[in-house]
Design an enzyme around this catalytic site. Structure first.
Site, PDB file in Angstrom:
ATOM      1  N   GLU A 498      67.209 -27.910  -6.448  1.00 24.23           N
ATOM      2  CA  GLU A 498      66.277 -27.990  -7.580  1.00 24.23           C
ATOM      3  C   GLU A 498      66.308 -26.731  -8.436  1.00 24.23           C
ATOM      4  O   GLU A 498      65.287 -26.197  -8.841  1.00 24.23           O
ATOM      5  CB  GLU A 498      64.861 -28.303  -7.087  1.00 24.23           C
ATOM      6  CG  GLU A 498      64.754 -29.696  -6.498  1.00 24.23           C
ATOM      7  CD  GLU A 498      63.315 -30.131  -6.259  1.00 24.23           C
ATOM      8  OE1 GLU A 498      62.402 -29.548  -6.851  1.00 24.23           O
ATOM      9  OE2 GLU A 498      63.119 -31.049  -5.460  1.00 24.23           O
ATOM     10  N   GLY A 499      67.498 -26.272  -8.719  1.00 24.83           N
ATOM     11  CA  GLY A 499      67.691 -25.060  -9.511  1.00 24.83           C
ATOM     12  C   GLY A 499      67.922 -23.876  -8.606  1.00 24.83           C
ATOM     13  O   GLY A 499      67.015 -23.431  -7.916  1.00 24.83           O
TER      14      GLY A 499
END
Length: 818
Positions: A498-499
């Site tokens: 997620e990043g």
């Protein structure tokens, strides 16, 4: 002299007006009033009135200001504004500005923060955590899942589906649980303390995935079809975004769809011909419905004149012709279902686009808005689980494990590591509560959730590393007894997904925060981009001069708060923590001033000066971290036993803010500017320090006994029975506390020469009974504890065959001591 006095009076009034952030018109009126009074007392001085008149003319003569001053600035601003692609634009506009905006603007309204409702579980949610979640934990053996079966047992999957774990966020009208964000967070956190794969398997369907996208954007037909099935576990979802060529840069995905005509159910319809190759997709190996992100093109103009429609999201049954569910990945030895999916020339109808054809090309905006929930709930929950288990087990183990006849908990080197575990775990729980609470307020906190994801996963990595150091061999040797290794090995996963954290810190937190949280910059950019130049100029004129006033105010406030040590800043509470609110207000003002100056000097280049912008992001982050601790403390009724933890966390945050600012000032590539800023922000030099050894000792102390604070900090951590990995250590720890008076008697007798230490514990205790120092009942109790203690510090050993294959029956032999 009279003129100088009136100029001084004018400066004082304008200074106070800027500090108080009065409206410009109000400040000018007050200044005029002061000059009138001065003229009546002494005599009228012309020069102060000229200064005031120039300011007043710029403020009140709107057309003159707009034509002669604003227009040239507006044209220059448009020329230097960096180009922005649609992906960047969608990312900037997505989500909501929340408390992060208050922190960024330099004068946070602390009463507003304290007025946010306390995140709490409903009676139904509390029961679900205590009963169903506890039961699901008991169905899973982490060692067996991770190292033998590489999957959750069927009983756990069946129970998970039956009890609605996969549909916690789905409303009750669709058959889901309709749980709050804080309940979602608490359930995932508890499951993750038992088994990482279990936590992930529940986390993913309830965070970024088909259910959440359907809830926000799906058509009624899509919702009615899929949501009841997802809620019951009849459908298992996954969402495919990441591929070999695109990770954090989702705009680079090569996966594509082309609008065309094709056959579906024997009829020719307008649809999409898809090609994709995705990896790292959690639940893909077992999913029945695939959420897919791809770039959509319409070369034949079947939907309109635009050819490149942009990123689009569709929902595809995995048994649809051409869909390939590939092999599994094996991420860091973790057993959750993760793998690849691909498809070549797969034709789907248009109504499989999430939201229908009207949402073609709107996928990236949909994703970044929903991603804030995943960042703000799921990963913070699993990070907090790591902290809570490490806190509880490290304190207990450090008391049980002895070196040189002393519990290792009493060695100062061990205490130092345990203090970090204690303070950081308190920080994790505070941030988990406030961030999930924001989602329950209906906020999509894009910047705050990015801060939470980055800092909570990094804090958890620090906590579990310290826990491993304290446990030594007990943490290194893999086996059923090891409750730390799984969390230690899985931390890089949380930090990557997620990043990636490097990009989250260096690009997202300040890059997005500086634009979205700033009260004027984003609106100035929108005004400059307005196709109606006259309307854009009108809007820009109002914003720009308010921005100038805001910048002047930040300078005045920062310098004033620095010179006064922030003691003039208001405090929302009267207790000892009030001083921290004042110091954080000062640092918030400094961030606003330095950020404004940086954006003015570097403009769009600031996002490429990643190390500089990351340091400003660190300041914003630490302000948020400190805020969550103060909110958590107030929400729990200001318990005095929490105060050392609050002080430890805030002192650490203030020190990190100071460190980030100093790093920025020392590396800013403008000669002399760093020195000037350093003097303005820290006129008396560095003043913030890391927590003292004494404070470290205070926050470690609750880890070493059975008390309410220890229970509250580690609430909803799964321990299991005395046969489980964590339960075994907890059971021995409780027994140790119960025999503390007996051990004290033995130590005192040996010190006074009444008792001689035997060759082993049994001999020493028997001698004490014979000497009348202990009763037989006390001796028996002590030996039960000693057996439990000895068992708790053992590690597992296995046959060579088992180590090689993982299939042979485990070797029965005595355990090796840690």
């Amino acid at each position: 002299m009279i003129t100088l006095g009136q100029i001084l009076a004018l400066v004082v009034v304008l200074w106070v007006s800027a500090y108080k952030r009065l409206r410009t018109g109000t400040g000018l009126a007050l200044a005029a009033g002061v000059l009138v009074v001065c003229g009546l007392i002494w005599s009228v001085a012309i020069l102060p009135w000229i200064f005031l008149g120039v300011f007043a003319a710029l403020y009140f003569l709107h057309d003159l200001r707009k034509d002669k001053v604003t227009l040239p600035i507006f044209k220059m601003f448009k020329s230097v504004l960096p180009p922005m692609n649609q992906t960047e634009k969608d990312a900037l506009e997505a989500g909501d500005v929340w408390w992060d905006g208050e922190l960024f603007k330099g004068n946070p309204d602390w009463k507003k923060m304290l007025s946010y409702p306390k995140p709490e579980l409903s009676k139904e949610e509390r029961e679900f955590v205590d009963v169903q979640t506890e039961k699901l934990c008991s169905l899973v053996d982490d060692w067996k899942v991770t190292h033998e079966d590489k999957d959750l047992p069927k009983a756990a999957w069946d129970y998970m589906k039956k009890e609605g774990f996969l549909g916690m966020i789905i409303p009750k009208e669709y058959g889901g649980k309709g749980f709050s964000a804080i309940a979602h967070s608490t359930v995932v956190q508890k499951l993750a303390t038992r088994c990482g794969a279990l936590g992930v398997s529940v986390m993913v369907p309830n965070s970024l995935g088909p259910a959440e996208l359907l809830l926000h954007y799906g058509t009624d037909e899509q919702k009615n079809h899929y949501l009841p099935r997802l809620a019951k576990g009849e459908e298992v979802p996954c969402f495919a975004l990441t591929g070999p060529e695109a990770g954090s840069d989702a705009g680079a995905i090569p996966d594509s769809g082309v609008i065309c005509k094709g056959q579906y159910k024997g009829e020719e319809v307008v649809g999409i011909r898809l090609n994709w190759n995705k990896r790292y997709i959690t639940l893909a190996p077992i999913a029945t419905v695939l959420g897919l992100a791809f770039k959509l093109y319409d070369p034949e103009g079947l939907l309109g004149e635009q050819e490149d429609l942009g990123i689009t999201c569709a929902l595809i049954p995995t048994d649809h012709e051409g869909v390939v569910a590939g092999n599994r990945h094996y991420p860091m030895g973790q057993a959750f279902m993760n793998g690849v999916t691909s498809g070549k020339d797969v034709f789907i109808p248009l109504d499989w686009i999430i939201g229908g054809k009207d949402y073609a090309g709107k996928g990236w905006r949909m994703l970044v808005e929903c991603l804030s929930a995943g960042r703000g709930i799921s990963l913070p929950a699993s990070a907090t689980a790591t902290g809570k288990l490490s806190y509880r087990m490290t304190g207990a183990y450090a008391m049980l494990r002895k070196q040189f006849k002393t519990s290792i908990a009493h060695f100062e080197g061990v205490e130092e590591a345990m203090a970090r575990i204690a303070g950081n775990t308190y920080q994790l729980e505070a941030m988990r509560n406030m961030t999930a609470g924001a989602v329950d307020l209906g906020v999509k906190p894009s910047v705050a959730s990015a801060i939470a994801k980055y800092h909570m996963t990094e804090l958890a990595r620090s906590v579990v590393t310290d826990a491993m150091d304290v446990h030594g061999g007990r943490g290194v040797i893999m086996g059923e007894r090891n409750y730390l290794a799984g969390g230690y090995m899985s931390m890089p996963i949380s930090i990557t997904v997620e990043g990636a954290n490097i990009l989250t810190r260096n690009l997202m937190i300040f890059g997005q925060g500086a634009v979205r949280c700033h009260p004027f910059v984003f609106r100035e950019m929108q005004a400059a981009a307005n196709s109606d130049e006259r309307a854009g100029l009108e809007e820009f004129d109002s914003l720009f001069f308010r921005h100038v006033g805001y910048g002047v105010s930040n300078f005045i406030r920062t310098l004033t708060l620095g010179l006064t040590g922030s003691r003039i800043a208001p405090k929302p509470v009267s207790d000892k923590t009030g001083r921290y609110y004042q110091q954080l207000t000062r640092m918030s003002s400094a961030l606003a001033m330095v950020s404004d100056l940086s954006m003015m000097i570097f403009g769009g280049d600031l996002k490429r000066l990643e190390r500089l912008s990351a340091r400003l992001g660190d300041v914003l982050s630490q302000l948020y971290l400190a805020s969550t601790v103060l909110k958590y403390y107030e929400d729990n009724g200001r318990p005095q036993e929490d105060l050392p933890y609050v002080e430890w966390c805030i002192q650490k945050s203030l020190f990190e803010i100071q460190k980030a600012f100093m790093g920025f000032f020392e590396n800013i590539p403008v000669k002399g500017l760093g020195t000037a800023l350093k003097w303005i922000v820290f006129p008396y030099g560095k003043q913030f320090k890391m927590p003292s050894d004494k404070l470290d000792r205070q926050i470690v102390k609750p880890m070493l006994s059975d008390n309410g604070l220890r229970d509250r900090i580690t609430v909803d951590a799964y321990l299991g029975s005395a046969e489980d990995a964590a339960g075994r250590v907890e059971d021995a720890f409780i027994k140790m506390l119960a025999v503390a008076p007996i051990e004290k008697t033995l130590r005192k007798a040996m010190k006074e020469g009444q008792l001689t230490s035997g060759r082993n514990v049994e001999e020493t205790v028997a001698t004490a009974v014979a000497a009348g120092l202990l009763t037989q009942e006390e001796a028996d109790q002590y030996m039960v504890f000693e057996a439990a203690r000895s068992d708790a510090i053992q590690v597992d050993d296995y046959s060579k065959e088992y180590i090689r294959t993982g299939k042979q029956t485990k070797k029965s032999s005595s355990k090796a001591a840690a």
